[in-house]
Write a protein that holds these residues in place. Structure first.
Motif, PDB file in Angstrom:
ATOM      1  N   ARG A  65       0.825  -1.214   0.000  1.00  0.00           N
ATOM      2  CA  ARG A  65       0.000   0.000   0.000  1.00  0.00           C
ATOM      3  C   ARG A  65       0.856   1.260   0.000  1.00  0.00           C
ATOM      4  O   ARG A  65       0.373   2.337  -0.310  1.00  0.00           O
ATOM      5  CB  ARG A  65      -0.950   0.002   1.193  1.00  0.00           C
ATOM      6  N   HIS A  66       2.132   1.100   0.353  1.00  0.00           N
ATOM      7  CA  HIS A  66       3.019   2.266   0.278  1.00  0.00           C
ATOM      8  C   HIS A  66       3.384   2.605  -1.165  1.00  0.00           C
ATOM      9  O   HIS A  66       3.911   3.676  -1.436  1.00  0.00           O
ATOM     10  CB  HIS A  66       4.294   2.004   1.092  1.00  0.00           C
ATOM     11  N   LEU A  67       3.146   1.664  -2.082  1.00  0.00           N
ATOM     12  CA  LEU A  67       3.490   1.908  -3.490  1.00  0.00           C
ATOM     13  C   LEU A  67       2.303   2.554  -4.204  1.00  0.00           C
ATOM     14  O   LEU A  67       1.621   1.927  -4.998  1.00  0.00           O
ATOM     15  CB  LEU A  67       3.878   0.597  -4.186  1.00  0.00           C
ATOM     16  N   GLY A  68       2.073   3.819  -3.902  1.00  0.00           N
ATOM     17  CA  GLY A  68       0.958   4.539  -4.516  1.00  0.00           C
ATOM     18  C   GLY A  68       1.046   4.553  -6.029  1.00  0.00           C
ATOM     19  O   GLY A  68       0.037   4.644  -6.727  1.00  0.00           O
ATOM     20  N   GLU A  69       2.264   4.431  -6.566  1.00  0.00           N
ATOM     21  CA  GLU A  69       2.417   4.507  -8.029  1.00  0.00           C
ATOM     22  C   GLU A  69       1.856   3.277  -8.736  1.00  0.00           C
ATOM     23  O   GLU A  69       1.755   3.258  -9.948  1.00  0.00           O
ATOM     24  CB  GLU A  69       3.883   4.752  -8.421  1.00  0.00           C
ATOM     25  N   LEU A  70       1.485   2.242  -7.970  1.00  0.00           N
ATOM     26  CA  LEU A  70       0.856   1.080  -8.609  1.00  0.00           C
ATOM     27  C   LEU A  70      -0.673   1.146  -8.531  1.00  0.00           C
ATOM     28  O   LEU A  70      -1.356   0.204  -8.865  1.00  0.00           O
ATOM     29  CB  LEU A  70       1.342  -0.226  -7.959  1.00  0.00           C
ATOM     30  N   ASP A  71      -1.183   2.281  -8.094  1.00  0.00           N
ATOM     31  CA  ASP A  71      -2.629   2.450  -7.970  1.00  0.00           C
ATOM     32  C   ASP A  71      -3.111   3.406  -9.057  1.00  0.00           C
ATOM     33  O   ASP A  71      -3.059   4.617  -8.896  1.00  0.00           O
ATOM     34  CB  ASP A  71      -2.954   2.992  -6.566  1.00  0.00           C
ATOM     35  N   TYR A  72      -3.511   2.849 -10.203  1.00  0.00           N
ATOM     36  CA  TYR A  72      -3.964   3.708 -11.301  1.00  0.00           C
ATOM     37  C   TYR A  72      -4.845   2.933 -12.257  1.00  0.00           C
ATOM     38  O   TYR A  72      -4.814   1.704 -12.316  1.00  0.00           O
ATOM     39  CB  TYR A  72      -2.772   4.294 -12.084  1.00  0.00           C
ATOM     40  N   ILE A  73      -5.661   3.675 -12.998  1.00  0.00           N
ATOM     41  CA  ILE A  73      -6.370   3.137 -14.161  1.00  0.00           C
ATOM     42  C   ILE A  73      -6.174   4.176 -15.251  1.00  0.00           C
ATOM     43  O   ILE A  73      -6.443   5.364 -15.026  1.00  0.00           O
ATOM     44  CB  ILE A  73      -7.880   2.978 -13.884  1.00  0.00           C
ATOM     45  N   SER A  74      -5.654   3.764 -16.403  1.00  0.00           N
ATOM     46  CA  SER A  74      -5.534   4.743 -17.474  1.00  0.00           C
ATOM     47  C   SER A  74      -6.015   4.146 -18.787  1.00  0.00           C
ATOM     48  O   SER A  74      -5.829   2.960 -19.054  1.00  0.00           O
ATOM     49  CB  SER A  74      -4.103   5.262 -17.581  1.00  0.00           C
ATOM     50  N   SER A 124      -4.846   0.672 -25.441  1.00  0.00           N
ATOM     51  CA  SER A 124      -4.912  -0.223 -24.278  1.00  0.00           C
ATOM     52  C   SER A 124      -5.514   0.467 -23.058  1.00  0.00           C
ATOM     53  O   SER A 124      -5.574   1.701 -22.979  1.00  0.00           O
ATOM     54  CB  SER A 124      -3.513  -0.743 -23.922  1.00  0.00           C
ATOM     55  N   ILE A 125      -5.956  -0.382 -22.133  1.00  0.00           N
ATOM     56  CA  ILE A 125      -6.381   0.099 -20.810  1.00  0.00           C
ATOM     57  C   ILE A 125      -5.410  -0.498 -19.809  1.00  0.00           C
ATOM     58  O   ILE A 125      -5.127  -1.698 -19.860  1.00  0.00           O
ATOM     59  CB  ILE A 125      -7.808  -0.365 -20.481  1.00  0.00           C
ATOM     60  N   SER A 126      -4.878   0.327 -18.929  1.00  0.00           N
ATOM     61  CA  SER A 126      -3.926  -0.162 -17.931  1.00  0.00           C
ATOM     62  C   SER A 126      -4.538  -0.070 -16.543  1.00  0.00           C
ATOM     63  O   SER A 126      -5.080   0.971 -16.176  1.00  0.00           O
ATOM     64  CB  SER A 126      -2.654   0.696 -17.939  1.00  0.00           C
ATOM     65  N   ILE A 127      -4.446  -1.165 -15.814  1.00  0.00           N
ATOM     66  CA  ILE A 127      -4.945  -1.178 -14.436  1.00  0.00           C
ATOM     67  C   ILE A 127      -3.794  -1.559 -13.525  1.00  0.00           C
ATOM     68  O   ILE A 127      -3.248  -2.665 -13.633  1.00  0.00           O
ATOM     69  CB  ILE A 127      -6.108  -2.177 -14.277  1.00  0.00           C
ATOM     70  N   GLY A 128      -3.384  -0.637 -12.663  1.00  0.00           N
ATOM     71  CA  GLY A 128      -2.284  -0.896 -11.742  1.00  0.00           C
ATOM     72  C   GLY A 128      -2.667  -1.983 -10.747  1.00  0.00           C
ATOM     73  O   GLY A 128      -3.827  -2.089 -10.356  1.00  0.00           O
ATOM     74  N   ALA A 129      -1.689  -2.779 -10.347  1.00  0.00           N
ATOM     75  CA  ALA A 129      -1.972  -3.918  -9.465  1.00  0.00           C
ATOM     76  C   ALA A 129      -2.569  -3.483  -8.136  1.00  0.00           C
ATOM     77  O   ALA A 129      -3.363  -4.206  -7.543  1.00  0.00           O
ATOM     78  CB  ALA A 129      -0.689  -4.719  -9.227  1.00  0.00           C
ATOM     79  N   MET A 130      -2.205  -2.289  -7.663  1.00  0.00           N
ATOM     80  CA  MET A 130      -2.700  -1.844  -6.356  1.00  0.00           C
ATOM     81  C   MET A 130      -3.976  -1.010  -6.466  1.00  0.00           C
ATOM     82  O   MET A 130      -4.401  -0.385  -5.496  1.00  0.00           O
ATOM     83  CB  MET A 130      -1.606  -1.072  -5.617  1.00  0.00           C
ATOM     84  N   CYS A 131      -4.576  -1.006  -7.628  1.00  0.00           N
ATOM     85  CA  CYS A 131      -5.883  -0.364  -7.804  1.00  0.00           C
ATOM     86  C   CYS A 131      -6.897  -1.154  -6.970  1.00  0.00           C
ATOM     87  O   CYS A 131      -6.958  -2.378  -7.066  1.00  0.00           O
ATOM     88  CB  CYS A 131      -6.220  -0.397  -9.289  1.00  0.00           C
TER      89      CYS A 131
END
Lengths: 274, 161
Positions: free
Chosen positions: A36-45, A50-57
């Protein structure tokens, strides 16, 4: 960090499965590495291709993304079937994939959408199709210190894609007895150029049924009648290898595969016809 | 040692890192409005707000809550000064035994912040992560709708002032 701590450490995403395993003594660790400290893995773009969904979304963030793309709207509907609102805020897409339950709701949808896992390791990034990402019950293609970074869903350059998902369950807040997801890609003339059917809870891994595509590909969207959808479902059921357990019999599961596939395809057609 | 921000207070807790947030809130901090029933994230009794979002605190490790604003039922109203949602649950009898009520009220708080004017169906879906074994569901839905009205009126009054 993981490479220093080795097998006695495990990545911790939302933790909604891990806390339970930990309390039951089914996992034994010295360290959990809180992602949860890896905020940079929390995204949807959403990009053109393509559609990218970060693992921590989180599942709730995915649920809220429905307006950004119609495939995200399909995924959003799926998340509403998963656990409860106050657990979806904790649970993550990546954690759900890495837990690799064959009955997971998002897994067949990602397989049907031909999504890829982007995996981070000591040597850099690599890509694995979501179909190959699942290697067994709770087993994934992640090796050693590797970490799931993103789920990437390709979008067709021309034409359109739609996906549907259906499941049989006993109640809400339940795992699927059987589930199925399908995705149809059409070209500008409305001809089906690609069809993918994925089945969950009928084998230790997500099953991708190639034969289920045969009655669909090459035909025009308008020509897809109930018989074609039923033929696809019938073919998919031949690829299912369900077990009988306390929750349902193998025969029931195989029968329901036919129905789930047919209905998920009907959902795709409805979306594509708008 | 961890510092938790609970109900607008910073509190030091001396805890093994593998304990759940629900356990620490109840047993170390005495916030027994955090109810623990199923301990596996299904029943919603242990719902708390973390930065305003509802979380099942039985599935969170205490260290995961560090640095975030935690709100429990003790933080939203007092016996003498009930929160509008609490008042609405009293008026509509949105409980029988009340074991599950703190979880319902906190779920309702997060939901109404997002959807201030819900339909009964929307309220019922939003409350689906909380289980009431007394089966007070119809009254709970009415409580949420009543609370929504109270909060809208409150916001309207504030805007007018």
């Amino acid at each position: 960090m993981k490479s220093q701590m080795g097998d006695r450490a495990k990545f911790w995403a939302g933790g909604t499965d891990m806390v339970l395993l930990w309390q039951r003594g089914e996992i034994d660790l010295d360290h959990c590495i809180d992602l949860r400290h890896l905020g940079e893995l929390d995204y949807i773009s959403v990009e053109d291709d393509s559609i990218s969904i970060g693992a921590m979304c989180s599942l709730s963030a995915l649920e809220r993304s429905a307006d950004e793309h119609h495939l995200l709207a399909t995924l959003s509907e799926i998340t509403k079937l998963m656990c409860t609102p106050q657990t979806r805020t904790l649970a993550t897409v990546g954690g759900n994939m890495c837990n690799a339950s064959p009955a997971a709701d998002l897994s067949p949808a990602f397989v049907a959408m031909d999504a890829e896992a982007i995996i981070l390791g000591d040597a850099g990034e690599r890509r694995v199709s979501m179909f190959e990402f699942f290697e067994g019950v709770n087993k994934t293609a992640l090796r050693g210190n590797e970490l799931l970074k993103e789920i990437s869903i390709p979008l067709p350059v021309a034409g359109n894609i739609a996906a549907g998902y259906r499941r049989i369950d006993r109640t809400v807040v339940d795992i699927a007895l059987v589930n199925a997801s399908s995705a149809l890609t059409v070209d500008a003339s409305g001809k089906i150029t690609k069809a993918t059917v994925a089945l969950g809870a009928v084998a230790p891994v997500i099953v991708r049924s190639e034969v289920a595509a045969v009655p669909l590909v090459g035909r025009s969207l308008d020509a897809l009648d109930d018989a074609a959808l039923a033929a696809s479902g019938e073919a998919a059921a031949g690829d299912a290898k369900p077990i009988s357990d306390v929750r349902a019999s193998a025969d029931y599961r195989r029968d329901m595969v036919k129905v789930m596939v047919r209905r998920s395809l009907a959902d795709c057609i409805e979306q594509l016809k708008g | 040692m961890a510092t938790l921000k609970v109900n607008n207070r910073a509190l030091e807790v001396d805890s093994r890192p593998d304990r759940t947030l629900a356990d620490v809130l109840r047993n170390d901090l005495g916030l027994i409005g955090v109810r623990v029933s199923c301990s596996e994230g299904e029943c919603g009794s242990c719902t708390v707000l973390v930065d305003g979002e509802p979380h099942t605190s039985c599935l969170m490790l205490v260290n995961q809550a560090e640095g975030h604003e935690i709100t429990t039922i003790e933080g939203i109203g007092t016996t003498d000064d009930l929160h509008p949602i609490q008042q609405a649950f009293v008026e509509e009898q949105g409980f029988q035994c009340a074991f599950c009520t703190p979880g319902f009220i906190l779920s309702a708080k997060a939901f109404l912040a997002e959807n201030p004017n819900p339909t009964a169906d929307e309220a019922a879906v939003a409350m689906s992560g909380n289980i009431c074994r007394c089966g007070a569901y119809p009254y709970i839905v009415r409580s949420v709708l009543n609370a929504a009205e109270k909060l809208r009126n409150e916001a309207g009054t504030q805007a007018a002032e």
